[in-house]
Every structure is written in C-alpha cells, then in structure tokens.
Scaffold this motif. Structure first.
Motif, PDB file in Angstrom:
ATOM      1  N   LEU A  82       0.825  -1.218   0.000  1.00  0.00           N
ATOM      2  CA  LEU A  82       0.000   0.000   0.000  1.00  0.00           C
ATOM      3  C   LEU A  82       0.857   1.265   0.000  1.00  0.00           C
ATOM      4  CD1 LEU A  82      -2.756   1.400   0.294  1.00  0.00           C
ATOM      5  CD2 LEU A  82      -2.634   0.976   2.753  1.00  0.00           C
ATOM      6  N   LEU A 102      -9.110   4.146   0.678  1.00  0.00           N
ATOM      7  CA  LEU A 102      -8.965   2.740   0.279  1.00  0.00           C
ATOM      8  C   LEU A 102     -10.365   2.216  -0.053  1.00  0.00           C
ATOM      9  CD1 LEU A 102      -6.456   1.453   3.006  1.00  0.00           C
ATOM     10  CD2 LEU A 102      -6.017   2.740   0.895  1.00  0.00           C
ATOM     11  N   ASP A 105     -12.962  -0.133   1.862  1.00  0.00           N
ATOM     12  CA  ASP A 105     -13.753   0.471   2.941  1.00  0.00           C
ATOM     13  C   ASP A 105     -14.693   1.473   2.284  1.00  0.00           C
ATOM     14  OD1 ASP A 105     -12.325  -0.793   4.927  1.00  0.00           O
ATOM     15  OD2 ASP A 105     -11.216   0.978   5.568  1.00  0.00           O
ATOM     16  N   GLU A 164       1.554  -1.766  12.154  1.00  0.00           N
ATOM     17  CA  GLU A 164       0.705  -2.486  11.204  1.00  0.00           C
ATOM     18  C   GLU A 164       0.361  -3.871  11.729  1.00  0.00           C
ATOM     19  OE1 GLU A 164      -0.859  -1.425   8.688  1.00  0.00           O
ATOM     20  OE2 GLU A 164      -1.342  -3.170   7.479  1.00  0.00           O
ATOM     21  N   LYS A 165      -0.912  -4.161  11.815  1.00  0.00           N
ATOM     22  CA  LYS A 165      -1.459  -5.479  12.159  1.00  0.00           C
ATOM     23  C   LYS A 165      -0.738  -6.161  13.330  1.00  0.00           C
ATOM     24  CE  LYS A 165      -3.528  -6.026   7.660  1.00  0.00           C
ATOM     25  NZ  LYS A 165      -2.948  -5.451   6.508  1.00  0.00           N
ATOM     26  N   VAL A 177      -6.748   1.864  12.426  1.00  0.00           N
ATOM     27  CA  VAL A 177      -6.705   2.825  11.319  1.00  0.00           C
ATOM     28  C   VAL A 177      -7.650   2.335  10.223  1.00  0.00           C
ATOM     29  CG1 VAL A 177      -5.221   3.866   9.563  1.00  0.00           C
ATOM     30  CG2 VAL A 177      -4.271   3.336  11.823  1.00  0.00           C
ATOM     31  N   MET A 178      -8.587   3.190   9.814  1.00  0.00           N
ATOM     32  CA  MET A 178      -9.508   2.855   8.736  1.00  0.00           C
ATOM     33  C   MET A 178      -8.986   3.454   7.420  1.00  0.00           C
ATOM     34  SD  MET A 178     -11.932   1.018  10.100  1.00  0.00           S
ATOM     35  CE  MET A 178     -10.500   0.183  10.683  1.00  0.00           C
ATOM     36  N   TYR A 181      -7.283   8.717   4.948  1.00  0.00           N
ATOM     37  CA  TYR A 181      -6.113   9.449   5.441  1.00  0.00           C
ATOM     38  C   TYR A 181      -6.120  10.815   4.759  1.00  0.00           C
ATOM     39  CZ  TYR A 181      -4.635   4.478   5.784  1.00  0.00           C
ATOM     40  OH  TYR A 181      -4.558   3.121   6.016  1.00  0.00           O
ATOM     41  N   GLN A 203       4.851  -0.684   3.622  1.00  0.00           N
ATOM     42  CA  GLN A 203       3.605  -0.420   4.352  1.00  0.00           C
ATOM     43  C   GLN A 203       3.379   1.082   4.548  1.00  0.00           C
ATOM     44  OE1 GLN A 203       1.318  -2.488   5.051  1.00  0.00           O
ATOM     45  NE2 GLN A 203       2.332  -4.480   4.937  1.00  0.00           N
ATOM     46  N   THR A 205       1.546   2.291   6.770  1.00  0.00           N
ATOM     47  CA  THR A 205       1.613   2.511   8.224  1.00  0.00           C
ATOM     48  C   THR A 205       3.034   2.868   8.667  1.00  0.00           C
ATOM     49  OG1 THR A 205      -0.201   0.961   8.497  1.00  0.00           O
ATOM     50  CG2 THR A 205       1.070   1.446  10.458  1.00  0.00           C
ATOM     51  N   ARG A 226     -18.992   3.000   8.291  1.00  0.00           N
ATOM     52  CA  ARG A 226     -17.918   2.369   7.520  1.00  0.00           C
ATOM     53  C   ARG A 226     -18.221   0.882   7.329  1.00  0.00           C
ATOM     54  NH1 ARG A 226     -14.245  -1.983   9.025  1.00  0.00           N
ATOM     55  NH2 ARG A 226     -12.513  -1.861   7.592  1.00  0.00           N
TER      56      ARG A 226
HETATM   57  C1  G1P Z   1      -4.795  -1.556   5.038  1.00  0.00           C
HETATM   58  C2  G1P Z   1      -3.755  -0.875   5.930  1.00  0.00           C
HETATM   59  C3  G1P Z   1      -4.148  -1.003   7.393  1.00  0.00           C
HETATM   60  C4  G1P Z   1      -5.549  -0.430   7.593  1.00  0.00           C
HETATM   61  C5  G1P Z   1      -6.552  -1.113   6.635  1.00  0.00           C
HETATM   62  C6  G1P Z   1      -7.918  -0.425   6.709  1.00  0.00           C
HETATM   63  O1  G1P Z   1      -4.755  -2.941   5.285  1.00  0.00           O
HETATM   64  O2  G1P Z   1      -2.493  -1.482   5.688  1.00  0.00           O
HETATM   65  O3  G1P Z   1      -3.235  -0.303   8.196  1.00  0.00           O
HETATM   66  O4  G1P Z   1      -5.946  -0.607   8.927  1.00  0.00           O
HETATM   67  O5  G1P Z   1      -6.095  -1.047   5.278  1.00  0.00           O
HETATM   68  O6  G1P Z   1      -8.878  -1.115   5.972  1.00  0.00           O
HETATM   69  P1  G1P Z   1      -5.391  -4.018   4.256  1.00  0.00           P
HETATM   70  O7  G1P Z   1      -6.879  -3.927   4.431  1.00  0.00           O
HETATM   71  O8  G1P Z   1      -4.956  -3.598   2.895  1.00  0.00           O
HETATM   72  O9  G1P Z   1      -4.848  -5.351   4.670  1.00  0.00           O
END
Ligand code: G1P
Length: 265
Positions: A82, A102, A105, A164-165, A177-178, A181, A203, A205, A226
């Motif tokens: 990302l 993104l 979402d 991250e995760k 984090v949604m 941004y 990443q 993040t 959301r």
């Molecule tokens: C991405 C981001 C993550 C965020 C998420 C939100 O993850 O890397 O930090 O919390 O989107 O939907 P992914 O959904 O691509 O695994």
C-alpha cells in the motif's frame, strides 16, 4: 468494480471524495484493471450505447462525476504494498495536502468523515488518519495506534505511534486505522526511505509512523458508516443501508424489511 446495488464500489468512493469537496482524483490501479478506466470514461460512444439501452440513470451518474471532478489513472506495475501504491501519486499530488481513500472500505456518510479530516488538517497543519474502535480480537486485521488522551466532544486525538497489524497482546490500543487518510506531501519522502515491513511489503503505516515522528499526527475517531465490502456481513449491511437511502428503492425496501420483522429470531 463490485456493485453495491447499482454502483461499483469504486464509484461510491469517488462520489464520497466529491461530496467532501475534492475535485481531482487519481485512481491507482493494477495493470489488470482496465475495466475501471472504461467505467469512468466519458466516451461519447459509451454514453450513446447506455442511453440506447435505456440506462439513463447510469449515464447521468457518470456525467455528474465528469462535471464535478477530473478522474485520472496510474498503474502500479508490481504489487509492492500500500505504501508503494501511495508513492505512485507523488508527481500528481505535487506539494499540496491530499486524501487517500482505500476503496474496500466504503463510507455511507455523505463525505462527512472525510470533510472533518480535511478541516482538521487545515486547522492543525498535521496529517490526519481515521480511527475506529475494535475489540482486541479484531485489532490484528488493521493498523493500530498509540494515542494521547481522548477529550469529550472532540473527535481528534494525538497519535504517538502506529503499528501495522499487531497481535492482540502487542496492540497499543483498541483504535484501528480505517481506510481514510488526509496527508501532507511530506509522506512521500518517508515512504521512499522505508524498507519493506509486514508481509514483505512497503507499508503505508510504517511511512506514517516516520511522518508522525517528524511532524506530529492526529487521529479522527468515528464510529458509524464504515463498511468493509470485502467482508460478507459488512457487504450485506452496506447494501441494506444504501438501499434504505436509495431515492427510488428506499420506501418500498423499508416496507419489505418491516414485513420481515416478525420472522426475526
Ligand atoms: C490496510 C492498511 C491497514 C488499515 C486497513 C484499513 O490494510 O495497511 O493499516 O488498517 O487497510 O482497511 P489491508 O486492508 O490492505 O490489509
């Protein structure tokens, strides 16, 4: 391009950006997603073909986007994460703040969250990430923040770390984090400086955490609207909420739902 009722998800997200006052949109896609470009293409021939099939509402929706925003495309040749995808926007963005959305979402809120985040950056000068509370059992699906005190009546919190995760036991909080941004262009130099992180990917993040250390960062906490359309439950919820708001379908659909109520467990 997954349709939610009568619009592909990407169009719902573009319309959210427009509702929040954004008029220049760059879609970062993969080499295999030409269908997305065709969807936003205002080619006369396409419109004429849709119109001939009686698809006037679809033609109108696409025209409305074209008249309110410029939609551009760039391809991310290799899926390197990302953060790498976002860095593809560097030349297009130039030296202004910008928003990242993104599109798995989707927000059903008329652009309210994004507008609030844009206003927060305008006031504080700091980048802003959207945050939502999750139970510990779900936090490892998301980026997670360490943060300062939450003040009653304000959606803004100061962020003191991003990871991250994380595993549930390592998570610094329950705020995740949604996919919204609002960032200063300083993010790009940080994205270029980082090494691949979780999953071997660049990443976002990790870039955000460097940006936070340099310039500070705010979180914008929200709770409603959301939906992660990659999850079946959320996809259904989004469909029902959007159906209830739909100008043509809404009233009948509400009656249909009410008629089901006696059958609910
Ligand atoms: C991405 C981001 C993550 C965020 C998420 C939100 O993850 O890397 O930090 O919390 O989107 O939907 P992914 O959904 O691509 O695994």
């Amino acid at each position: 391009m997954l349709p939610v009722i009568d619009r592909p998800a990407i169009q719902i997200v573009v319309e959210e950006a427009i509702a929040a006052g954004i008029d220049d949109i760059l879609i970062i896609s993969s080499p295999y997603k030409k269908v997305m470009e065709d969807h936003f293409d205002r080619a006369f021939e396409l419109e004429a073909r849709l119109a001939a099939k009686g698809k006037l509402a679809e033609v109108e929706a696409i025209r409305a986007i074209g008249s309110q925003a410029q939609v551009h495309f760039v391809r991310q040749g290799e899926p390197r994460g990302l953060g790498h995808a976002v860095s593809m926007a560097r030349r297009h963005v130039g030296d202004e703040p910008f928003a990242v959305l993104l599109p798995d979402d989707i927000m059903v809120d008329g652009g309210c969250l994004l507008r609030g985040m844009i206003d927060a950056l305008a006031v504080t000068g700091r980048s802003v990430v959207a945050l939502k509370e999750f139970p510990s059992s779900e936090i490892s699906n998301y980026g997670c923040v360490a943060h300062g005190p939450i003040e009653a009546g304000s959606p803004l919190v100061s962020i003191s770390g991003l990871v991250e995760k994380p595993k549930a036991e390592d998570a610094p909080s329950n705020l995740a984090v949604m996919g919204r941004y609002v960032l200063t262009p300083a993010i790009f130099e940080h994205l270029e400086a980082i090494e691949p992180g979780a999953g071997g990917e660049i990443q976002l993040t990790d870039g955000l955490d460097r940006l936070r250390r340099a310039d500070g960062m705010s979180g914008f906490v929200f709770s409603e609207g959301r939906y992660d359309i990659g999850q079946k439950q959320d996809f259904l919820r989004a469909t029902v909420e959007l159906a209830l708001q739909h100008p043509e379908l809404g009233p009948n659909f509400a009656r249909f739902l009410a008629s089901l109520t006696p059958r609910l467990p």
